[in-house]
Design a protein around this motif. Structure first.
Motif, mmCIF file in Angstrom:
data_model
loop_
_atom_site.group_PDB
_atom_site.id
_atom_site.type_symbol
_atom_site.label_atom_id
_atom_site.label_comp_id
_atom_site.label_asym_id
_atom_site.label_seq_id
_atom_site.Cartn_x
_atom_site.Cartn_y
_atom_site.Cartn_z
ATOM 1 N N LYS A 159 95.215 -51.731 78.381
ATOM 2 C CA LYS A 159 96.145 -51.407 77.289
ATOM 3 C C LYS A 159 96.982 -50.166 77.625
ATOM 4 O O LYS A 159 98.164 -50.111 77.302
ATOM 5 N N ALA B 154 90.495 -51.382 77.613
ATOM 6 C CA ALA B 154 91.185 -50.152 77.194
ATOM 7 C C ALA B 154 92.113 -49.653 78.308
ATOM 8 O O ALA B 154 93.238 -49.209 78.049
ATOM 9 N N ARG C 67 84.847 -53.932 77.994
ATOM 10 C CA ARG C 67 85.427 -53.116 76.923
ATOM 11 C C ARG C 67 86.301 -52.000 77.506
ATOM 12 O O ARG C 67 87.430 -51.775 77.046
ATOM 13 N N ALA D 144 92.349 -42.887 78.963
ATOM 14 C CA ALA D 144 91.653 -43.746 77.998
ATOM 15 C C ALA D 144 90.325 -43.165 77.533
ATOM 16 O O ALA D 144 89.850 -43.500 76.444
ATOM 17 N N LEU D 145 89.696 -42.289 78.339
ATOM 18 C CA LEU D 145 88.299 -41.922 78.059
ATOM 19 C C LEU D 145 88.018 -40.427 78.015
ATOM 20 O O LEU D 145 86.902 -40.023 77.699
ATOM 21 N N HIS E 190 78.822 -47.259 81.285
ATOM 22 C CA HIS E 190 79.189 -45.833 81.275
ATOM 23 C C HIS E 190 79.821 -45.382 82.586
ATOM 24 O O HIS E 190 79.853 -44.187 82.868
#
Lengths: 405, 405
Positions: free
Chosen positions: A266, A263, A259, A118-119, A234
């Motif tokens: 999902k 993600a 948030r 995701a990141l 973060h």
């Protein structure tokens, strides 16, 4: 004449670039895959001791769930991807965060994997511990991430070195570190360095991927505040029940901003939808039936691990005086002793010890730099061996050292 | 003055392109997410009935595992990514394949997801059922796959249409279909069409992704041979215990060639490592303690589902004579009736029925074409509702129809 594989299987289905990039087990993995002989002593993995696992309590909790006393047939049905409310609430209370910041995963590694997908953009740079828990590099392959090694000392990640690299223009998407009882180096990152790391993340716009599976295994000294990891937008703070209730359960959690949690959920939704409802219900019952039970269980387990760590350190100093430097651990499962006699070839020592039925992870497998580093270190995982077995291991290691001198 | 989101959160962590491409629930998902009122009857999901799930047998099996009678503490420890040998062997015997072709997953959807990651290159075309099980399109987002809709009739996927598209130059990486008791259209693909589909896959070099969660739920007619799906190197055959032992267990399996199975396991290794050892041990005990138990359980469950399917079909014909066409199902959980009166607006009917406490999935949500299709169909999931509740549902639906005429 050589026949090419293409000719043998002209229509073989092509694998995706993602699948082709996944490496075969090597180095760190080899030791686990080698053929085991009866009587071999393997100090290989961060594995909790069988006797420390709550088999009886879990049987009772499963009984309460499966008689319907607790949840009824809902335990067998679909549930929310983020995890059951009861488990998220228990974790949130323990972490001191809002339950919206908690999602349930299939173990700690799963949390790392979700965060990478995701990141970490494909091909991005990720600053990582050096030495590192090598399997994280395998998770990073999912995003074709490029590791940027940052040193780890007796106090965990070297945040000075990270800052120096950032000043020099490094732009990592994430920084991966094990903050408590580092794997493999034992060190724990002090609270002020955690805060500083998170401040750097917020200033430079990178993710801190804090992998904390050993935090609950402190058997000496004072717990280090990790609230800096639980409040920033973060940070993805990853933890697990693997080292406390058993890795076979595949049950862990992530603390992240709503948030980021959204993600991760999902992505998770496109994998296996959610963690076993039944297993979550059983563990909720286990953790809440008697609210003092979990900490009491940790206390008993940690007394066991402390004794083992001390036996191993003492045996090394007694059997190999002046030949190894070993730091007494404050928690976790690992000892990272260093060979002080440069005349001993580490590879020859590994082979000689293995021949005598004593196996460990060789230090060089933990380098994230791609260079040969840490060859003078051994990683010894003591959690799942009795004091007697650990003494026998050290005897064999001593005999291996003697054979090389 | 409008404040841009960028100004509000100047350093918010960027999500990956993969994560940004994951859609929000809509259409199909909306119905499940709507606020439920007491007394509402929701014929929404392919959910087994609580009374058909083996709660007592599972409690006994868990007891045997957790007293150590069966596996001891190994049930709490790490295990192989491909799944426990005992479970792979049970599945292999049932599927008539070598255990090396079986891997254990966290439910059927997980098998689809692994196959998409390992075998559908980013941006590739994937031929899919139209209408389709909509959540497959969500799994496809992991590879940014482009759906190519292929019609589904009363006998499953239209292989003629697929072949026509292949002749016309279509080069799908994969073909996705539900072969038994299709979701949503009820149809079953005949054996000769399965063979033909696999032959096309081998000739054109694409993957057949055969999603077979309902196969065990046949309550009428004769089982269709699916061995074509279990022997080719061009098929990933996906199944699950979700519809028989309970979706909450998240336990399924994949049959694939050893080469593909190995690729799927490598991806899995980067997710959660393996399915819960404990849950696998309990289910192995459940399935092997009495070898007749699983089929006997299916027989009882299928009698229940047959009655419900018939009650629903009969009630529709009685309460809405001449207004709906419904085919009596041979198995599975779904009825796909068609409204024959084009004067009835499907969206108005859905709203009027929901207002009366009768909810279902609207046909148009199952189109994989991006066009508005199948709006004259309703998908009714009858598995988890008693005959009485199903009759009340149809009464409410009838009242909704009357309100619109």
């Amino acid at each position: 004449m050589t026949t090419s594989p293409e000719l043998l299987a002209p229509t073989a289905l092509p694998l995706t670039a993602l699948a082709r990039a996944l490496s075969e087990p090597k180095g760190f993995g080899d030791a686990s895959l080698r053929r085991r002989r009866p009587g071999d002593i393997e100090l290989l993995g961060g594995i909790p001791d069988d006797t420390a696992l709550p088999v009886d309590a879990l049987r009772e909790a499963a009984g309460r769930v499966l008689t319907g006393e607790r949840s009824g047939p809902a335990a067998f049905q679909y549930s929310q991807s983020a995890g059951l409310d009861g488990l998220r609430e228990w974790v949130a209370a323990r972490e001191g965060v809002d339950p919206a910041r908690v999602i349930i995963t299939n173990g700690g590694f799963h949390g790392l994997s979700l965060a990478v997908l995701a990141l970490v953009e494909r091909g991005a740079t990720v600053a990582v511990d050096n030495p590192i828990f090598p399997l994280f590099l395998r998770a990073l392959e999912l995003s074709d991430g490029r590791p940027l090694p940052i040193g780890v000392g007796t106090q965990g990640l070297d945040v000075d070195e990270l800052e120096h690299r950032l000043r020099g223009g490094a732009r990592p998407a994430a920084v991966y570190t094990v903050p408590d009882f580092h794997n493999p180096t034992q060190g724990t990152l002090p609270a002020d360095q955690r805060t500083r790391l998170v401040e750097l993340a917020e200033r430079h716009g990178f993710l801190v991927l804090a992998d904390n599976p050993y935090r609950e295994l402190r058997f000496r000294g004072t717990a280090v505040d990790s609230s800096a990891f639980s409040t920033s937008d973060h940070v993805v703070h990853v933890n697990t029940f693997s080292k406390t209730l058993g890795p076979g359960l595949r049950l862990g959690w992530v603390v992240a901003s709503p948030r980021i949690a959204s993600a991760l959920v999902k992505v998770r939704n496109r994998q296996d939808s959610h963690t076993s409802t039944l297993e979550q219900e059983v563990v909720i019952d286990l953790l809440t039936h008697d609210p003092t039970w979990f900490d009491a269980t940790l206390t008993r387990a940690n007394a066991l691990y402390r004794e083992r760590a001390d036996v191993l350190v003492d045996a090394l100093h007694e059997r190999l005086p002046g030949l190894v430097e070993a730091v007494r651990p404050e928690g976790g499962f690992f000892l990272w002793p260093r060979l002080t006699d440069s005349a001993i070839d580490p590879a020859a020592l590994y082979a000689a010890a293995a021949e005598r039925g004593a196996t460990y992870q060789q230090g060089e497998f933990f380098a994230s730099s791609g260079r040969r580093e840490f060859a003078d270190h051994l990683r010894l995982a003591y959690g799942n061996h009795t004091p007697e077995t650990l003494r026998t291991f050290v005897d064999r290691l001593g005999s291996a050292v003697e054979s090389l001198r």
